[in-house]
Scaffold this motif. Sequence first.
Motif, mmCIF file in Angstrom:
data_model
loop_
_atom_site.group_PDB
_atom_site.id
_atom_site.type_symbol
_atom_site.label_atom_id
_atom_site.label_comp_id
_atom_site.label_asym_id
_atom_site.label_seq_id
_atom_site.Cartn_x
_atom_site.Cartn_y
_atom_site.Cartn_z
ATOM 1 N N SER A 147 14.252 39.494 48.055
ATOM 2 C CA SER A 147 13.327 40.605 48.324
ATOM 3 C C SER A 147 11.879 40.157 48.186
ATOM 4 N N LYS A 148 11.671 39.085 47.425
ATOM 5 C CA LYS A 148 10.321 38.551 47.228
ATOM 6 C C LYS A 148 9.960 37.463 48.244
ATOM 7 N N GLY A 149 10.847 37.218 49.205
ATOM 8 C CA GLY A 149 10.473 36.313 50.285
ATOM 9 C C GLY A 149 11.260 35.026 50.390
ATOM 10 N N SER A 150 12.164 34.750 49.458
ATOM 11 C CA SER A 150 12.979 33.539 49.582
ATOM 12 C C SER A 150 13.998 33.767 50.699
ATOM 13 N N ASN A 151 13.904 32.992 51.771
ATOM 14 C CA ASN A 151 14.695 33.266 52.976
ATOM 15 C C ASN A 151 15.719 32.173 53.290
ATOM 16 N N LEU A 152 15.933 31.254 52.357
ATOM 17 C CA LEU A 152 16.946 30.210 52.515
ATOM 18 C C LEU A 152 17.543 29.917 51.139
ATOM 19 N N ILE A 153 18.857 29.989 51.039
ATOM 20 C CA ILE A 153 19.530 29.697 49.776
ATOM 21 C C ILE A 153 20.426 28.482 49.974
ATOM 22 N N ARG A 154 20.261 27.502 49.119
ATOM 23 C CA ARG A 154 21.025 26.255 49.186
ATOM 24 C C ARG A 154 22.112 26.256 48.113
ATOM 25 N N LEU A 155 23.301 25.843 48.500
ATOM 26 C CA LEU A 155 24.417 25.713 47.566
ATOM 27 C C LEU A 155 25.049 24.344 47.722
ATOM 28 N N ARG A 156 25.325 23.678 46.600
ATOM 29 C CA ARG A 156 26.022 22.393 46.666
ATOM 30 C C ARG A 156 27.527 22.637 46.636
ATOM 31 N N LEU A 157 28.232 21.734 47.290
ATOM 32 C CA LEU A 157 29.688 21.810 47.350
ATOM 33 C C LEU A 157 30.283 20.509 46.852
ATOM 34 N N TRP A 158 31.147 20.609 45.824
ATOM 35 C CA TRP A 158 31.902 19.466 45.323
ATOM 36 C C TRP A 158 33.351 19.603 45.762
ATOM 37 N N HIS A 159 34.005 18.477 45.967
ATOM 38 C CA HIS A 159 35.349 18.478 46.536
ATOM 39 C C HIS A 159 36.374 19.108 45.584
ATOM 40 N N THR A 160 36.614 18.466 44.448
ATOM 41 C CA THR A 160 37.551 18.997 43.447
ATOM 42 C C THR A 160 36.887 18.890 42.078
ATOM 43 N N PRO A 161 35.952 19.763 41.785
ATOM 44 C CA PRO A 161 35.155 19.647 40.559
ATOM 45 C C PRO A 161 35.914 20.075 39.315
ATOM 46 N N GLU A 162 35.632 19.376 38.235
ATOM 47 C CA GLU A 162 36.185 19.776 36.941
ATOM 48 C C GLU A 162 35.576 21.110 36.539
ATOM 49 N N GLY A 163 36.391 22.052 36.161
ATOM 50 C CA GLY A 163 35.905 23.373 35.787
ATOM 51 C C GLY A 163 35.761 24.336 36.943
ATOM 52 N N GLY A 164 35.848 23.819 38.169
ATOM 53 C CA GLY A 164 35.800 24.690 39.333
ATOM 54 C C GLY A 164 34.415 25.063 39.821
ATOM 55 N N PHE A 165 33.355 24.681 39.077
ATOM 56 C CA PHE A 165 32.011 25.014 39.512
ATOM 57 C C PHE A 165 31.667 24.243 40.781
ATOM 58 N N ASN A 166 30.992 24.916 41.720
ATOM 59 C CA ASN A 166 30.580 24.324 42.997
ATOM 60 C C ASN A 166 31.773 23.963 43.889
ATOM 61 N N SER A 167 32.900 24.589 43.647
ATOM 62 C CA SER A 167 34.076 24.398 44.491
ATOM 63 C C SER A 167 33.901 25.194 45.785
ATOM 64 N N LEU A 168 34.764 24.938 46.750
ATOM 65 C CA LEU A 168 34.691 25.678 48.011
ATOM 66 C C LEU A 168 34.884 27.170 47.764
ATOM 67 N N GLU A 169 35.793 27.517 46.886
ATOM 68 C CA GLU A 169 36.027 28.933 46.609
ATOM 69 C C GLU A 169 34.780 29.593 46.032
ATOM 70 N N LYS A 170 34.105 28.918 45.088
ATOM 71 C CA LYS A 170 32.880 29.465 44.508
ATOM 72 C C LYS A 170 31.777 29.573 45.557
ATOM 73 N N VAL A 171 31.663 28.551 46.398
ATOM 74 C CA VAL A 171 30.651 28.566 47.452
ATOM 75 C C VAL A 171 30.902 29.719 48.417
ATOM 76 N N LYS A 172 32.146 29.922 48.785
ATOM 77 C CA LYS A 172 32.473 31.015 49.707
ATOM 78 C C LYS A 172 32.112 32.373 49.098
#
Length: 373
Positions: A69-94
Amino acid sequence: MIKRILFLLSIVIIISCSGDDHSNRHVTEETQKFYKGMDLSFQSELDSYNIQYKDQNNNAIDLLDYVTSKGSNLIRLRLWHTPEGGFNSLEKVKQYALKIKSTGADFLLDIHYSDTWADPANQEPPLFWSTLTNSEIKNAIYEYTKKVISELKEQGTTPTIVQIGNETNSGFLWDYGKIWNEFDNNWLQYIALSNTAEKAVKEIDPNIKTMIHVAGINFARFFFKKFEESGGNYDIIGLSYYPQFHSKNLNQIKNDLSFLAVTFNKNILLTEISYPFTFNWNDNLNNFIGDQSQILNEFPATPDGQKDYLEWIIKTLKEIPNNKGLGFCYWAPDWVAFEGNENTYSNGSSWENQCIFDFEHKVLKVIEVFSSD
């Protein structure tokens, strides 16, 4: 008169694309927007700690809704293949991609092609790929990339930009695509792997822009010359710029960006930038920046200095020849100090003094730059 003609042309383009699912999402030469982005990849983890971010009036906010709402118009997300703990996994990214779509912001997908951090000194392939042959790794890249982009497209969250590898100064997927030290002559193999990923992206959606990302603006002169000479395919030059690692000469930065724009005729995105608002800390974990020698003399480590630095970044990008300055992405503006468990960054952050939130999690004045023209 010329401005009037260009305006009418842009209206025609918008109307003609109104029935296309990609009309408001994909970057085109005719409707190119300037990106004021943020990398919110840590939300994959921080969201579970219920951190309360606040606006300038100390009111509680939803982070993503607020920054967009304050003007940030692009959000970047990193994707890891099979990360420990599940963070940055495809499911989380989706899951987070759906939130991004609801705000109307564009989505930059950063595929690391690793189970963990990938950067110039670390390009470990996914564990599942570590014993593959050269031909098998090429097929794995192709199938994995198609799966990722297909699943995102199927849920209506096709990325605007897809980053093929993260800070690939030394290639990626070592040693298959390594181009460093004893692998200096391995460029053709690296390009074959990178182009395989690029092909997979374009087969799913040719409107997606592909980006090759390296750390350091001066180094990019050498890298992209070799990349193109070796037959590499890409749409956007992505660059990390951290003064403590890359350069403190502001004129040199401007010259290098101009050189890249004129030489390679590609849009340029400063994919990772940040700046401290203090040298203090808010937890027991050492920070990446802690003294004057690591920053620019022109911009002190204060809230005003942080804001002025970002304004300089924007001005510099907009002065790049031929309108090739696509914008920037602020890295980890949300990675504040927090209470975690023993396995989570020692209960803190090494970045809290470079966030856009202070130690009370109240947004700093740098947020005003995102809504400015």
